[in-house]
Design a protein around this motif. Structure first.
Motif, mmCIF file in Angstrom:
data_model
loop_
_atom_site.group_PDB
_atom_site.id
_atom_site.type_symbol
_atom_site.label_atom_id
_atom_site.label_comp_id
_atom_site.label_asym_id
_atom_site.label_seq_id
_atom_site.Cartn_x
_atom_site.Cartn_y
_atom_site.Cartn_z
ATOM 1 N N MET A 21 28.145 -4.041 7.115
ATOM 2 C CA MET A 21 29.242 -3.076 7.027
ATOM 3 C C MET A 21 29.629 -2.537 8.394
ATOM 4 O O MET A 21 28.782 -2.320 9.271
ATOM 5 N N THR A 22 30.936 -2.282 8.555
ATOM 6 C CA THR A 22 31.477 -1.710 9.783
ATOM 7 C C THR A 22 31.649 -0.203 9.613
ATOM 8 O O THR A 22 31.449 0.348 8.515
ATOM 9 N N LEU A 23 32.046 0.463 10.706
ATOM 10 C CA LEU A 23 32.306 1.904 10.624
ATOM 11 C C LEU A 23 33.427 2.187 9.616
ATOM 12 O O LEU A 23 33.367 3.158 8.862
ATOM 13 N N SER A 24 34.425 1.313 9.583
ATOM 14 C CA SER A 24 35.516 1.463 8.623
ATOM 15 C C SER A 24 35.011 1.312 7.199
ATOM 16 O O SER A 24 35.435 2.037 6.295
ATOM 17 N N ASP A 25 34.054 0.371 6.999
ATOM 18 C CA ASP A 25 33.476 0.183 5.663
ATOM 19 C C ASP A 25 32.698 1.418 5.220
ATOM 20 O O ASP A 25 32.719 1.800 4.045
ATOM 21 N N VAL A 26 31.968 2.042 6.145
ATOM 22 C CA VAL A 26 31.211 3.249 5.813
ATOM 23 C C VAL A 26 32.166 4.364 5.377
ATOM 24 O O VAL A 26 31.908 5.082 4.398
ATOM 25 N N ALA A 27 33.286 4.510 6.111
ATOM 26 C CA ALA A 27 34.278 5.526 5.732
ATOM 27 C C ALA A 27 34.808 5.271 4.325
ATOM 28 O O ALA A 27 34.952 6.199 3.516
ATOM 29 N N SER A 28 35.054 4.002 4.003
ATOM 30 C CA SER A 28 35.563 3.669 2.662
ATOM 31 C C SER A 28 34.535 3.986 1.590
ATOM 32 O O SER A 28 34.875 4.472 0.493
#
Length: 568
Positions: free
Chosen positions: A173-180
């Protein structure tokens, strides 16, 4: 479909499934004879159908009358007492409040918006907004948003009003995935996530509480400490980078500071709701004035004038006569006793003084409201009304609203659907347990019925429309005075005539509808019998025509035979 074929010396007619002969064989116009005979049979049905049509037209007129009377009730309900009324209202225009806010620095505009309900007290307040409520915001370290983080773990997240939600993070997971993932459970946790670009290809993960003045809580659940690895928390679990602390709203009202979790305050002052727009500049303030909503009262009065004139126009149009002295074509309810009674009852209320009035305003004319020669109502002097509302609102209120007094405060008036005033002594008796057994006036116990703690005026009696509640401790006599206000008289009148379930107009509509149904059934029976009679006549005349035709044919054959013999 009817078809006709000429076959000398007769005519073959087909009507539906019936074929019959008419015409020249007998020399009689049997079709006309049949038509005339059937028309005589159906004439009573035609009369009934005409009556049904007339009744239907009258029902439509009554429905218009009912709607116009309801319009009167709707307008007056805003001026009637919220109790003792034939209409159910929780507040009225006299109780409504208006709020104005002015800033000491008029160029900057007010710092608050305020609304008031009927319970708010008329007063003036000085208000400053010292601090706006804010939601907590924390940030991560700066990093790329689309690169796999290589972190595998889970953490919980929530604000004080939310429930702890577990967010699972995998190595890809990316930082964007964590936000989602955080936003997927935001409605339950009370925490949202966003990415803020702080440099080329570099972003901060920002966590924000959904609610103001509520702290965000986090904890590592399993695996890697994801939030610590992202720089959101330190080794002890505290936030590394707090962008905005959770804080309450602070408002000072007349020198008293009040704190609230939100920028919308509903309990700072009874009856008032505040929306905080911005903080007040040093040395400035807001002046908030709560006053009666005079415009609501005036609007209700003018709405009544409009509703009254619409009803008066209807009454006038149904009393109109033509140039020949007969009722005008549109006067469906000409000389109708129900319309006449309703009009006279309303006129008596309009022309009379309010028995409840306690000041300078006893009738509509005292408020600048007059009738012209056509009985149309107008606000002929707005200044008179405006001065009355601004200077003596309570006296204006007493003109419109019914008053009730009793020598025993435990007697409560629940409803008054009468247009009359009352002044009587209610004698109440109880049994050994204190339960009500009877209520009478001047020794007559048939005037009221008693059920539990309820005392209700007997239908059709002098006190019909009154209902009381009383918790008695023994036999007692209570002096009762009810002075009907103008608005309550109008709403009671409207209920008596215009109620769509029990009103006098509805009773007439129902009666006419029942009558129409009976007439329609009778008409259908007459037409059914006439159709059977027509079939009988058709068969009779068809048989006759066939016999006459056969006789003429035989005569022709005999003549031919005789003529042939003579010639031989």
């Amino acid at each position: 479909m009817t078809t006709t074929t000429t076959i000398p010396p007769a005519t073959v007619n087909t009507s539906g499934s019936t074929t019959y002969l008419t015409g020249t064989a007998s020399g009689l116009d049997t079709a006309s004879l049949i038509s005339a005979a059937v028309a005589q049979k159906t004439a009573p049905a035609d009369t009934l159908d005409a009556k049904v049509t007339a009744n239907t037209t009258k029902i439509t007129a009554y429905q218009s009358l009912q709607s116009l009377i309801t319009g009167l009730s709707t307008s007056m309900s805003q001026l009637a007492s919220t109790t003792y009324s034939s209409v159910s209202t929780t507040t009225n225009a006299f109780q409504a409040k208006a709020v104005s806010v002015t800033a000491s620095n008029s160029a900057a505009g007010p710092d608050i918006a305020v609304s008031a309900d009927s319970t708010a007290a008329a007063s003036t307040y000085t208000v400053t907004v010292d601090q706006l409520a804010a939601a907590q915001k924390v940030a991560s370290s700066a990093m790329a948003s689309t690169t796999a983080l290589g972190l595998a773990g889970a953490f919980t997240l929530n604000d004080a009003l939310g429930s702890a939600q577990t967010v699972n993070v995998t190595a890809d997971m990316t930082l964007s995935d964590v936000a989602s993932a955080i936003n997927a459970v935001s409605a339950q946790s009370g925490v949202s996530a966003s990415l803020i670009q702080v440099g080329t290809g570099s972003y901060n993960l920002v966590l924000s509480g959904n609610d103001t003045n509520q702290a965000i809580a986090t904890s590592a659940a399993s695996g890697a400490d994801v939030l610590a690895s992202l720089g959101v928390t330190d080794a002890s679990g505290g936030f590394v980078n707090t962008l905005q602390a959770a804080q309450p709203a602070l408002v000072t009202i007349d020198g008293t500071q009040i704190a609230g979790d939100s920028n919308n305050l509903t309990d700072a002052v009874s009856g008032l709701s505040f929306s905080l727009l911005k903080t007040t500049a040093a040395g400035q303030s807001n002046t908030m004035t709560v006053s009666p909503d005079y415009s609501s009262v005036k609007t209700a009065i003018t709405d009544f004038i409009t509703a009254y004139n619409a009803l008066r126009t209807f009454v006038t149009s149904n009393q109109a006569v033509g140039a020949d002295g007969t009722p005008a074509s549109g006067a469906v309810l000409f000389a109708d006793p129900l319309l006449r009674d309703a009009s006279q009852s309303l006129n008596a209320i309009i022309a009379g003084n309010s028995a409840a009035a306690t000041g300078a305003f006893g009738n509509l004319a005292d408020l600048g409201i007059t009738l012209d020669s056509a009985n149309q109502m107008s606000l002929s002097n707005q200044t008179t009304l405006d001065n009355a509302l601004l200077g003596n609102l309570s006296q204006v209120s007493s003109l419109f609203q019914t008053s009730f007094t009793a020598s025993d405060s435990s007697l409560k008036l629940l409803q008054n659907t009468s247009t009359s005033g009352f002044n009587f002594t209610l004698d109440v008796t109880t049994d050994a347990s204190g339960a009500l057994t009877s209520a009478s006036v001047n020794g007559d116990s048939s005037l009221f019925t008693v059920s539990g703690n309820l005392i209700v005026g007997a239908p059709g009696g002098a006190y019909a429309g009154l209902s009381f509640a009383l918790v008695a401790t023994g036999d007692t006599s209570i002096n009762v005075a009810i002075a009907p206000g103008f608005a309550n008289q109008i709403t009671a009148f409207a209920s008596q005539y215009g109620d769509v379930n029990t009103g006098l107009v509805q009773q007439q509509i129902t009666s006419l509808g029942t009558q129409d149904a009976a007439w329609t059934t009778s008409s259908q029976k007459i037409r059914s019998d006439a159709a059977a009679y027509q079939t009988t006549l058709v068969n009779k005349y068809a048989a006759m025509e066939q016999e006459v035709s056969a006789a003429k044919m035989l005569q022709t054959q005999i003549n031919a035979l005789l003529g042939g013999s003579t010639g031989g």
